[in-house]
Scaffold this motif. Structure first.
Motif, mmCIF file in Angstrom:
data_model
loop_
_atom_site.group_PDB
_atom_site.id
_atom_site.type_symbol
_atom_site.label_atom_id
_atom_site.label_comp_id
_atom_site.label_asym_id
_atom_site.label_seq_id
_atom_site.Cartn_x
_atom_site.Cartn_y
_atom_site.Cartn_z
ATOM 1 N N SER A 134 -57.503 26.224 -44.409
ATOM 2 C CA SER A 134 -57.351 27.319 -43.439
ATOM 3 C C SER A 134 -56.020 28.023 -43.606
ATOM 4 C CB SER A 134 -57.499 26.785 -42.010
ATOM 5 O OG SER A 134 -58.823 26.359 -41.761
ATOM 6 N N LEU A 135 -54.951 27.271 -43.809
ATOM 7 C CA LEU A 135 -53.636 27.895 -43.994
ATOM 8 C C LEU A 135 -53.582 28.689 -45.291
ATOM 9 C CD1 LEU A 135 -51.189 25.112 -42.745
ATOM 10 C CD2 LEU A 135 -51.931 27.174 -41.539
ATOM 11 N N GLU A 136 -54.215 28.182 -46.325
ATOM 12 C CA GLU A 136 -54.235 28.912 -47.590
ATOM 13 C C GLU A 136 -55.008 30.223 -47.441
ATOM 14 O OE1 GLU A 136 -52.377 28.378 -49.920
ATOM 15 O OE2 GLU A 136 -52.253 26.299 -50.583
ATOM 16 N N ARG A 137 -56.126 30.184 -46.728
ATOM 17 C CA ARG A 137 -56.871 31.415 -46.472
ATOM 18 C C ARG A 137 -56.043 32.381 -45.637
ATOM 19 N NH1 ARG A 137 -61.576 30.833 -43.277
ATOM 20 N NH2 ARG A 137 -62.068 32.968 -43.931
ATOM 21 N N ALA A 138 -55.345 31.860 -44.655
ATOM 22 C CA ALA A 138 -54.541 32.713 -43.775
ATOM 23 C C ALA A 138 -53.442 33.429 -44.547
ATOM 24 C CB ALA A 138 -53.935 31.868 -42.655
ATOM 25 N N ARG A 139 -52.893 32.780 -45.553
ATOM 26 C CA ARG A 139 -51.810 33.378 -46.327
ATOM 27 C C ARG A 139 -52.247 34.630 -47.072
ATOM 28 N NH1 ARG A 139 -49.453 29.063 -50.228
ATOM 29 N NH2 ARG A 139 -47.952 30.744 -50.647
ATOM 30 N N THR A 140 -53.542 34.771 -47.301
ATOM 31 C CA THR A 140 -54.041 35.954 -48.004
ATOM 32 C C THR A 140 -54.817 36.900 -47.087
ATOM 33 O OG1 THR A 140 -56.088 34.816 -48.671
ATOM 34 C CG2 THR A 140 -54.201 34.661 -50.163
ATOM 35 N N SER A 141 -54.910 36.587 -45.797
ATOM 36 C CA SER A 141 -55.671 37.421 -44.868
ATOM 37 C C SER A 141 -54.794 38.551 -44.333
ATOM 38 C CB SER A 141 -56.192 36.576 -43.701
ATOM 39 O OG SER A 141 -55.123 36.183 -42.846
ATOM 40 N N ASP A 142 -55.426 39.644 -43.957
ATOM 41 C CA ASP A 142 -54.677 40.757 -43.380
ATOM 42 C C ASP A 142 -54.000 40.362 -42.075
ATOM 43 O OD1 ASP A 142 -55.438 42.394 -45.461
ATOM 44 O OD2 ASP A 142 -57.137 43.278 -44.383
ATOM 45 N N ARG A 143 -54.629 39.501 -41.281
ATOM 46 C CA ARG A 143 -54.103 39.149 -39.968
ATOM 47 C C ARG A 143 -52.858 38.262 -40.050
ATOM 48 N NH1 ARG A 143 -58.501 38.399 -37.296
ATOM 49 N NH2 ARG A 143 -58.232 40.209 -35.950
ATOM 50 N N TYR A 144 -52.830 37.334 -40.986
ATOM 51 C CA TYR A 144 -51.756 36.329 -40.995
ATOM 52 C C TYR A 144 -50.825 36.404 -42.206
ATOM 53 C CZ TYR A 144 -54.557 34.216 -37.280
ATOM 54 O OH TYR A 144 -55.245 33.998 -36.120
ATOM 55 N N ARG A 145 -51.134 37.274 -43.156
ATOM 56 C CA ARG A 145 -50.353 37.299 -44.391
ATOM 57 C C ARG A 145 -48.864 37.505 -44.128
ATOM 58 N NH1 ARG A 145 -52.458 41.559 -46.583
ATOM 59 N NH2 ARG A 145 -54.067 40.464 -47.795
ATOM 60 N N SER A 146 -48.535 38.444 -43.286
ATOM 61 C CA SER A 146 -47.131 38.775 -43.052
ATOM 62 C C SER A 146 -46.367 37.614 -42.422
ATOM 63 C CB SER A 146 -47.025 40.020 -42.167
ATOM 64 O OG SER A 146 -45.681 40.345 -41.906
ATOM 65 N N ARG A 147 -46.950 36.999 -41.392
ATOM 66 C CA ARG A 147 -46.224 35.917 -40.716
ATOM 67 C C ARG A 147 -46.039 34.683 -41.576
ATOM 68 N NH1 ARG A 147 -49.461 32.756 -36.004
ATOM 69 N NH2 ARG A 147 -50.123 34.802 -35.251
ATOM 70 N N LEU A 148 -46.943 34.479 -42.549
ATOM 71 C CA LEU A 148 -46.860 33.304 -43.418
ATOM 72 C C LEU A 148 -46.266 33.637 -44.782
ATOM 73 C CD1 LEU A 148 -50.276 31.544 -42.634
ATOM 74 C CD2 LEU A 148 -48.026 31.116 -41.609
ATOM 75 N N SER A 149 -45.625 34.791 -44.887
ATOM 76 C CA SER A 149 -45.063 35.200 -46.172
ATOM 77 C C SER A 149 -43.954 34.266 -46.649
ATOM 78 C CB SER A 149 -44.526 36.626 -46.090
ATOM 79 O OG SER A 149 -43.501 36.722 -45.111
ATOM 80 N N GLY A 150 -43.334 33.519 -45.748
ATOM 81 C CA GLY A 150 -42.269 32.598 -46.126
ATOM 82 C C GLY A 150 -42.761 31.247 -46.603
ATOM 83 N N VAL A 151 -44.068 31.029 -46.607
ATOM 84 C CA VAL A 151 -44.634 29.748 -47.043
ATOM 85 C C VAL A 151 -44.756 29.739 -48.565
ATOM 86 C CG1 VAL A 151 -46.653 28.234 -46.966
ATOM 87 C CG2 VAL A 151 -45.857 29.389 -44.877
ATOM 88 N N ALA A 152 -44.152 28.726 -49.188
ATOM 89 C CA ALA A 152 -44.222 28.591 -50.644
ATOM 90 C C ALA A 152 -45.450 27.801 -51.077
ATOM 91 C CB ALA A 152 -42.957 27.919 -51.174
ATOM 92 N N SER A 153 -45.793 26.744 -50.324
ATOM 93 C CA SER A 153 -46.942 25.924 -50.695
ATOM 94 C C SER A 153 -47.412 25.112 -49.501
ATOM 95 C CB SER A 153 -46.594 24.981 -51.858
ATOM 96 O OG SER A 153 -45.621 24.039 -51.449
ATOM 97 N N VAL A 154 -48.683 24.694 -49.574
ATOM 98 C CA VAL A 154 -49.284 23.825 -48.560
ATOM 99 C C VAL A 154 -49.995 22.698 -49.287
ATOM 100 C CG1 VAL A 154 -50.853 23.662 -46.589
ATOM 101 C CG2 VAL A 154 -49.654 25.821 -47.037
ATOM 102 N N SER A 155 -49.785 21.468 -48.837
ATOM 103 C CA SER A 155 -50.480 20.328 -49.438
ATOM 104 C C SER A 155 -51.001 19.422 -48.336
ATOM 105 C CB SER A 155 -49.544 19.543 -50.367
ATOM 106 O OG SER A 155 -48.437 19.024 -49.649
ATOM 107 N N ALA A 156 -51.991 18.608 -48.671
ATOM 108 C CA ALA A 156 -52.595 17.702 -47.698
ATOM 109 C C ALA A 156 -52.710 16.309 -48.281
ATOM 110 C CB ALA A 156 -53.971 18.208 -47.277
#
Length: 520
Positions: A134-156
């Motif tokens: 979900s976070l990876e999808r959000a990073r490329t979505s129009d709604r959340y891309r800007s707020r998550l622009s500072g995220v370098a990577s996500v792992s689980a």
């Protein structure tokens, strides 16, 4: 007062719920729209409760929270999905699907532990893989891309999720109210979530059904919420006026007039949407901090929010919501005509030409505010002329720097990152502000453990330099059919934020609407 029009559903041209209040109003200007009030029929009948509770939605349009449309789709989606955190009415992150988290000393690497025992509405367990997806999808979505622009990577890893940042952010949890959907279901029109309801289609139509396995263990106010087709905003308003649906969200100070009849309740929620005056600091005379400070002193912010926005906003002298615990109220100064006049004199300003104040023509509220401010500044010795432009011309003038002042609006993130407005190259830095102390204080706030002190230092600096002049933070509204919904405590993102305290009264509960409480 009877009105055939309620103000506005959506802020269509901008780069959204406290009770309706109003200060002691000055004489109302002729071009200010009156406060929200529904048109009452000539003969008001006793309120009759509906047989079912219903919300509007757009059939054939996704309810995926990453991509669905604002307004009615988001209202329905807010009951289906949850994030690691949710923002309360003061924009403070409250743990939701996350039960705890840690971060390194530099606030660059966060590890979030998921709440045990949480299941999706289909009975499958929530895993770190779902959150990561979900976070990876959000990073490329129009709604959340800007707020998550500072995220370098996500792992689980099992039931934990690690987020690594490009630069420090001690307020990262405030950005992680991103809805989580079950991995692999995102292509569905209604992906699977963990929320209090789930989507279902039956012969009689589409519904939200209470999730009996909801991890909170709280009872929902109704077992079923009908979804009534509404192809667009006009159809939604018709459904509401005809009592086919009982709740809608609205921007009552936006651009599109709407109409409704009958007894309607209104609950407001504070938003991170700031209205402000931008200054062209790259050319005279607005290159003078003293003049910019004087103009700030000439803004009667309480009047703007109380009268010109009909109470659907809160005055703010700093670029952080006044409902936030970070707001430095001690730095505020009371407005006075004499104080403004003295500040202009102290600045040494001598008028050689009227200053231009840009405003976009589509929003009547903004035009009225701009005219009011121009008149106030002019009477205090700083001549200002309002230049009203269609949105495209307004945006082009800002991009070209063809202005002295402009009336602007910006949706801030809940970590109160002001880089887009105040950093060189920021996408909203139309005034070409560049100051090393500003950049240093912004960076210190981002990584601060004591964010209150860091915000106070930043706001003291901005008060002195005044590159932008905050005016207020807007509210968004939830409108309900009278006496149907009780205990509603909405937030900007969640109309049903306090779901466990909410009661929905239907005809089967007794038929007649509950009596008004004493003194109402």
């Amino acid at each position: 007062m009877k009105l055939s029009k309620i103000m506005a559903i959506a802020l269509a041209v901008a780069c959204l719920l406290t009770g309706c209040w109003q200060e002691e109003p000055p004489e109302e200007p002729e071009d200010v729209m009156p406060p929200f009030e529904a048109e009452e029929p000539e003969k008001q009948k006793d309120s009759v409760l509906p047989e079912r509770f219903a919300l509007p939605y757009m059939p054939g349009r996704t309810l995926d929270p990453m991509d669905c449309a604002d307004g009615m789709q988001q209202t329905a989606a807010s009951l289906l999905y949850e994030g690691l955190f949710r923002l309360d009415g003061s924009f403070e992150p409250q743990p939701c699907l996350c039960i705890s988290y840690t971060h390194d000393e530099a606030a660059l690497r966060y590890t979030f532990e998921l709440r045990p025992g949480v299941e999706f509405s289909d009975g499958s367990p929530l895993t770190g893989r779902d959150v990561k997806a979900s976070l990876e999808r959000a990073r490329t979505s129009d709604r959340y891309r800007s707020r998550l622009s500072g995220v370098a990577s996500v792992s689980a890893n099992g039931d934990s999720v690690t987020v690594t940042l490009n630069s420090p952010n001690s307020a990262l949890p405030a950005l992680l109210d991103v809805p989580v959907v079950k991995s692999g279901t995102q292509e569905s029109a209604a992906p699977v979530g963990t929320g209090p309801y789930f989507y279902a289609e039956e012969e009689t139509g589409a519904y939200l059904i209470a999730n009996q396995a909801w991890w909170k263990g709280e009872s929902q106010p109704v077992d079923r919420i009908a979804l009534v087709e509404a192809a667009d905003d006009d159809a939604m308003l018709y459904r509401f006026s005809s009592h086919e649906v009982q709740l809608i969200t609205a921007d009552l100070t936006g651009v599109l007039p709407v109409s409704t009849t009958g007894s309607v309740g209104c609950a407001d929620a504070d938003t991170p949407v700031m209205q402000y005056i931008g200054c062209n600091t790259a050319r005279a005379p607005l290159d003078s901090p003293a003049l910019r400070r004087a103009l700030s002193a000439g803004i009667e912010r309480g009047n703007v929010a109380g009268a010109y926005l009909s109470g659907h906003g809160k005055p703010a002298a700093f670029p952080v919501s006044p409902v936030s615990s970070l707001y430095p109220a001690a730095l505020e100064e009371d407005y006075s005509v004499d104080g403004f006049t003295a500040a202009v004199a102290e600045s040494g300003y001598v008028s050689e030409r009227p200053l231009t104040l840009l405003v976009n023509e589509e929003n009547g509220f903004k035009k009225a505010i701009a005219a009011h401010l121009a008149e106030s500044w002019t009477s205090g010795g700083v001549p200002v002329e309002v230049r009203v432009l269609p949105w495209e011309e307004y945006a082009a003038a800002l991009a070209a720097g063809d202005f002295d002042l402009y009336y602007g609006e910006a949706r801030l993130t809940a970590d109160w990152d002001l880089g887009s407005l105040l950093e060189p190259g920021g996408r909203l830095n139309y005034g070409h502000w560049s100051n090393p102390d500003t950049s240093r204080l912004l960076a210190e706030l981002a990584g601060a453990q004591d964010r209150t002190a860091a915000m106070r230092a930043l706001c003291a600096h901005l008060k002195d330099q005044a590159p932008i002049l905050p005016v207020c933070f807007k509210s968004t509204s939830v409108l309900t059919q009278a006496k149907v919904v009780e205990g509603l405590a909405p937030t900007a993102a969640e109309p049903f934020f306090a779901l466990g305290q909410c009661a929905i009264h239907l005809k089967e509960d007794g038929g007649a609407a509950p009596a008004e409480p004493p003194g109402s």
